[in-house]
Design a protein around this motif. Structure first.
Motif, PDB file in Angstrom:
ATOM      1  N   ASP A 204       0.816  -1.214   0.000  1.00 39.25           N
ATOM      2  CA  ASP A 204       0.000   0.000   0.000  1.00 39.25           C
ATOM      3  C   ASP A 204       0.849   1.262   0.000  1.00 39.25           C
ATOM      4  N   ASP A 205       2.116   1.126   0.387  1.00 39.60           N
ATOM      5  CA  ASP A 205       3.000   2.296   0.473  1.00 39.60           C
ATOM      6  C   ASP A 205       3.777   2.558  -0.811  1.00 39.60           C
ATOM      7  N   VAL A 206       3.649   1.692  -1.794  1.00 41.32           N
ATOM      8  CA  VAL A 206       4.368   1.879  -3.064  1.00 41.32           C
ATOM      9  C   VAL A 206       3.800   3.096  -3.789  1.00 41.32           C
ATOM     10  N   ASP A 207       4.663   3.908  -4.316  1.00 34.89           N
ATOM     11  CA  ASP A 207       4.261   5.101  -5.071  1.00 34.89           C
ATOM     12  C   ASP A 207       3.336   4.691  -6.220  1.00 34.89           C
ATOM     13  N   PRO A 208       2.102   5.263  -6.265  1.00 38.17           N
ATOM     14  CA  PRO A 208       1.142   4.880  -7.307  1.00 38.17           C
ATOM     15  C   PRO A 208       1.684   5.049  -8.727  1.00 38.17           C
ATOM     16  N   GLU A 209       2.435   6.122  -8.961  1.00 34.42           N
ATOM     17  CA  GLU A 209       2.996   6.349 -10.295  1.00 34.42           C
ATOM     18  C   GLU A 209       4.008   5.257 -10.652  1.00 34.42           C
ATOM     19  N   LEU A 210       4.822   4.890  -9.675  1.00 32.09           N
ATOM     20  CA  LEU A 210       5.816   3.835  -9.878  1.00 32.09           C
ATOM     21  C   LEU A 210       5.120   2.508 -10.174  1.00 32.09           C
ATOM     22  N   LEU A 211       4.040   2.239  -9.446  1.00 27.84           N
ATOM     23  CA  LEU A 211       3.303   0.995  -9.632  1.00 27.84           C
ATOM     24  C   LEU A 211       2.629   0.941 -11.001  1.00 27.84           C
ATOM     25  N   THR A 212       2.037   2.064 -11.404  1.00 25.38           N
ATOM     26  CA  THR A 212       1.390   2.125 -12.724  1.00 25.38           C
ATOM     27  C   THR A 212       2.398   1.897 -13.837  1.00 25.38           C
ATOM     28  N   ARG A 213       3.562   2.525 -13.708  1.00 25.49           N
ATOM     29  CA  ARG A 213       4.611   2.356 -14.722  1.00 25.49           C
ATOM     30  C   ARG A 213       5.066   0.901 -14.787  1.00 25.49           C
ATOM     31  N   GLU A 214       5.206   0.274 -13.630  1.00 25.17           N
ATOM     32  CA  GLU A 214       5.636  -1.124 -13.597  1.00 25.17           C
ATOM     33  C   GLU A 214       4.578  -2.026 -14.226  1.00 25.17           C
ATOM     34  N   LYS A 215       3.304  -1.764 -13.933  1.00 19.46           N
ATOM     35  CA  LYS A 215       2.219  -2.561 -14.524  1.00 19.46           C
ATOM     36  C   LYS A 215       2.219  -2.452 -16.044  1.00 19.46           C
ATOM     37  N   ASN A 216       2.412  -1.236 -16.538  1.00 19.04           N
ATOM     38  CA  ASN A 216       2.436  -1.022 -17.992  1.00 19.04           C
ATOM     39  C   ASN A 216       3.588  -1.780 -18.646  1.00 19.04           C
ATOM     40  N   ILE A 217       4.738  -1.733 -17.999  1.00 16.75           N
ATOM     41  CA  ILE A 217       5.906  -2.433 -18.548  1.00 16.75           C
ATOM     42  C   ILE A 217       5.658  -3.943 -18.563  1.00 16.75           C
ATOM     43  N   LEU A 218       5.142  -4.461 -17.445  1.00 17.95           N
ATOM     44  CA  LEU A 218       4.893  -5.898 -17.349  1.00 17.95           C
ATOM     45  C   LEU A 218       3.811  -6.346 -18.336  1.00 17.95           C
ATOM     46  N   SER A 219       2.797  -5.490 -18.544  1.00 17.14           N
ATOM     47  CA  SER A 219       1.726  -5.827 -19.490  1.00 17.14           C
ATOM     48  C   SER A 219       2.255  -5.903 -20.909  1.00 17.14           C
ATOM     49  N   GLU A 220       3.091  -4.949 -21.291  1.00 23.64           N
ATOM     50  CA  GLU A 220       3.668  -4.947 -22.635  1.00 23.64           C
ATOM     51  C   GLU A 220       4.563  -6.168 -22.844  1.00 23.64           C
ATOM     52  N   GLN A 221       5.338  -6.491 -21.807  1.00 19.28           N
ATOM     53  CA  GLN A 221       6.206  -7.672 -21.912  1.00 19.28           C
ATOM     54  C   GLN A 221       5.373  -8.943 -22.083  1.00 19.28           C
ATOM     55  N   ALA A 222       4.260  -9.018 -21.342  1.00 18.14           N
ATOM     56  CA  ALA A 222       3.403 -10.202 -21.423  1.00 18.14           C
ATOM     57  C   ALA A 222       2.713 -10.302 -22.777  1.00 18.14           C
ATOM     58  N   ASP A 224       3.829  -9.392 -25.572  1.00 16.36           N
ATOM     59  CA  ASP A 224       4.796  -9.834 -26.576  1.00 16.36           C
ATOM     60  C   ASP A 224       4.816 -11.356 -26.721  1.00 16.36           C
ATOM     61  N   SER A 225       4.270 -12.039 -25.714  1.00 13.87           N
ATOM     62  CA  SER A 225       4.234 -13.500 -25.764  1.00 13.87           C
ATOM     63  C   SER A 225       3.141 -14.007 -26.707  1.00 13.87           C
ATOM     64  N   GLY A 226       2.180 -13.101 -27.056  1.00 13.91           N
ATOM     65  CA  GLY A 226       1.111 -13.482 -27.967  1.00 13.91           C
ATOM     66  C   GLY A 226      -0.003 -14.282 -27.328  1.00 13.91           C
ATOM     67  N   LYS A 227       0.010 -14.382 -26.004  1.00 10.09           N
ATOM     68  CA  LYS A 227      -1.012 -15.155 -25.301  1.00 10.09           C
ATOM     69  C   LYS A 227      -2.307 -14.353 -25.157  1.00 10.09           C
ATOM     70  N   PRO A 228      -3.457 -15.018 -24.903  1.00 10.63           N
ATOM     71  CA  PRO A 228      -4.745 -14.330 -24.721  1.00 10.63           C
ATOM     72  C   PRO A 228      -4.707 -13.378 -23.523  1.00 10.63           C
ATOM     73  N   GLU A 229      -5.623 -12.390 -23.541  1.00 15.60           N
ATOM     74  CA  GLU A 229      -5.642 -11.351 -22.511  1.00 15.60           C
ATOM     75  C   GLU A 229      -5.815 -11.927 -21.111  1.00 15.60           C
ATOM     76  N   GLU A 230      -6.685 -12.961 -20.960  1.00 14.12           N
ATOM     77  CA  GLU A 230      -6.903 -13.511 -19.620  1.00 14.12           C
ATOM     78  C   GLU A 230      -5.635 -14.170 -19.074  1.00 14.12           C
ATOM     79  N   ILE A 231      -4.840 -14.738 -19.957  1.00 12.25           N
ATOM     80  CA  ILE A 231      -3.560 -15.322 -19.543  1.00 12.25           C
ATOM     81  C   ILE A 231      -2.561 -14.219 -19.221  1.00 12.25           C
ATOM     82  N   ILE A 232      -2.596 -13.174 -20.039  1.00 17.72           N
ATOM     83  CA  ILE A 232      -1.707 -12.034 -19.818  1.00 17.72           C
ATOM     84  C   ILE A 232      -1.957 -11.418 -18.448  1.00 17.72           C
ATOM     85  N   GLU A 233      -3.255 -11.303 -18.083  1.00 16.58           N
ATOM     86  CA  GLU A 233      -3.609 -10.723 -16.790  1.00 16.58           C
ATOM     87  C   GLU A 233      -3.012 -11.536 -15.640  1.00 16.58           C
ATOM     88  N   LYS A 234      -3.066 -12.855 -15.744  1.00 18.36           N
ATOM     89  CA  LYS A 234      -2.501 -13.714 -14.705  1.00 18.36           C
ATOM     90  C   LYS A 234      -0.978 -13.627 -14.682  1.00 18.36           C
TER      91      LYS A 234
END
Length: 309
Positions: A204-222, A224-234
């Protein structure tokens, strides 16, 4: 001396970097003439600090001090490690910690606090130290943790003498249990913080901007695997858990045993302490972090001196 306007003293101090009392004296000696006062300070060698202010100060020392329920960290930077080994410099940093323990952790308030002896404020004493030693120095930051019922434990890494070194840590623990046992745990946690360098206490103490940036990076990386969105979310959820385990103190693996999560360690230690334990907060100062260090080119320096002669 009291009839010298404070604004005039402030202006002269900003022009020269000299101490407040020296500026007052200069203005009195020169009938409040600003330029004459500047010259007077220069002839006395008291304006030297201003000339050094542009030089990078990234060495120095971190000081840590605790009185049990309150702890402080102070970082004083200098230009060279040689100065940090100077007994006078070390004594000065210790004195800063002694002043800071009575303060609120704000570095600007620390600078305006009275310094022991007859040197005026901490800022005045620092100016005098700069003039005496001949290097630029910067009282860069300070921090404070205070607990109600508990302890503030400390750790210093790369110690040059007790309470002085290169990486200082405060950990505040609150508990109604045995304070000696609590402090022993706190010192181990402070060592962990020095080694693992957590960026937040909990998720809960993680900087929201830092967390959003990390989520975006991880989503883009996922993706790239070409997997379905529900798999990407997991996939993102799994990678975020790993991210939190890397940066959140309570989620990190305790470095001393290499297997227990810090959060679980607190639960397990409650039995030894005799009551539940809560981490109030932690602070970690690593000397010079974030300060751009100037790489000295000795050959170029010699050439520059030769060219100017």
């Amino acid at each position: 001396m009291s009839d010298i306007a404070a604004a005039l003293v402030k202006e002269l101090r900003e022009k020269t970097g000299a101490g407040m009392m020296d500026c007052k004296k200069a203005l009195m000696e020169n009938d409040r003439d600003m330029e004459a006062s500047v010259d007077w300070l220069r002839t006395q060698g008291l304006a030297a600090a201003a000339k050094k202010a542009s030089r990078t100060a990234s060495e120095g020392l971190v000081a840590v001090k605790s009185n049990g329920a309150k702890g402080v960290l102070v970082e004083l930077n200098a230009e060279t490690d040689f100065v940090a080994r100077n007994d006078g410099f070390q004594d000065f940093v210790e004195a800063l910690a002694d002043v800071a323990i009575d303060g609120d952790g704000d570095v600007e308030n620390l600078k305006s606090s009275d310094f022991p002896g007859d040197e005026g404020t901490v800022a005045d004493a620092l100016t005098n130290m700069i003039s005496t030693i001949g290097e630029n120095m910067d009282l860069r930051r300070s921090a404070m943790i205070e607990v109600g019922d508990g302890v503030v434990s400390t750790y210093m890494h790369n110690t040059v003498k007790p309470g002085l070194g290169k990486i200082g840590v405060l950990v505040g623990l609150e508990s109604t249990g045995d304070k000696d046992q609590l402090d022993a745990l706190g010192k181990q946690l402070a060592m962990h913080v020095a080694a693992a360098n957590p960026q937040a206490l909990t998720r809960d103490d993680v900087d929201p901007e830092l967390l959003t940036r990390e989520k975006n990076i991880l989503s883009e990386q996922a993706r790239d695997s070409g997997k379905p969105e529900e798999i990407i979310e997991k996939m993102v959820e799994g990678r975020l858990r790993k991210y939190f385990e890397e940066i959140c103190l309570v989620d990190q693996t305790f470095v001393i045993d290499g297997e227990t999560r810090v959060g679980k360690l607190l639960e397990a230690s409650a039995g030894d302490v005799g009551a539940p334990i809560v981490i109030k907060g932690f602070v970690r100062f690593s000397l010079g972090e974030g300060v751009e260090k100037v790489e000295e080119d000795f050959a170029a320096e010699v050439a520059a001196v030769a060219g100017g002669s």
